[in-house]
Enzyme design. Sequence first.
Site, PDB file in Angstrom:
ATOM      1  CG  ASP A 174       3.393  -0.655  -2.543  1.00 30.98           C
ATOM      2  OD1 ASP A 174       3.026  -0.086  -1.498  1.00 30.98           O
ATOM      3  OD2 ASP A 174       3.351  -1.892  -2.693  1.00 30.98           O
ATOM      4  CG  ASP A 209       4.362  -4.514   6.390  1.00 26.64           C
ATOM      5  OD1 ASP A 209       3.254  -4.433   5.830  1.00 26.64           O
ATOM      6  OD2 ASP A 209       5.211  -3.604   6.348  1.00 26.64           O
TER       7      ASP A 209
END
Length: 254
Positions: A130, A11
């Site tokens: 998500d 990330d």
Amino acid sequence: MLKKRIIVCLDVKDGRTTKGVQFQNNIDIGDPVEMAATYYKQGVDELVFYDIMASTRGRGPILDLIARVASQVFIPFCVGGGIGSVEDIRSTILAGAEKISLNSQAVKNPSLITEGARIFGNQCIVLGMDAAKDESMPSGYRVYINGGRVKTELDARQWAQKAVSLGAGEIVLNSIDADGTKAGYELQLTRMIAESVPVPVIASGGAGTVAHMKDALTEGKADAALIATMVHSGKYTVQGIKQELHSMGVPVRL
């Protein structure tokens, strides 16, 4: 028997690898170029690079950083974050990515999945999803975008099926509830999506031990397990994880 894949996720925020819990309180943990090289040497099957602020800030991918990471790895390399057009997909592939992850932009513009798959092939287009528990949704899970900050009216199972029908060749399924907790993957969610679509599903969010990974790859029916904290912390190496999974009877590339 198809081998299960181990995928490491970087990330990236402001050019640095970062890690948070449930998408919050991110801390800087290193240089993504150096980390990519380390995991490649350790034998990781694939690498995923997410620019976690690109969509929120309304900008495209950081191509020079992507190219520098790509120069260190000779395995499938997937890039996501801020890719909002066919031109963005093309430039990211030219920078060195083999796969493109579409998440928020796919929700906002589903035709991007279709166009991307038509031009570059289904194998190139990955749906990043998500999801978090929500009893009001048909499947019990709701889709969120913009790094988990914005809730949509999409049901997780229905959106996965629609995205595949539009051309997505793979799904990276991230549980917001489990993300960064190290308490294990959200197996109910993973299994539900894996059983609902004909493409590979990658379990993401919550891995803390190799046993958690085994559960996702067996009970959760995932084709691959995505990890971050486990290896970023230095507690595990990719080789060590693969050896342990192998000893547990999970087919992996050694």
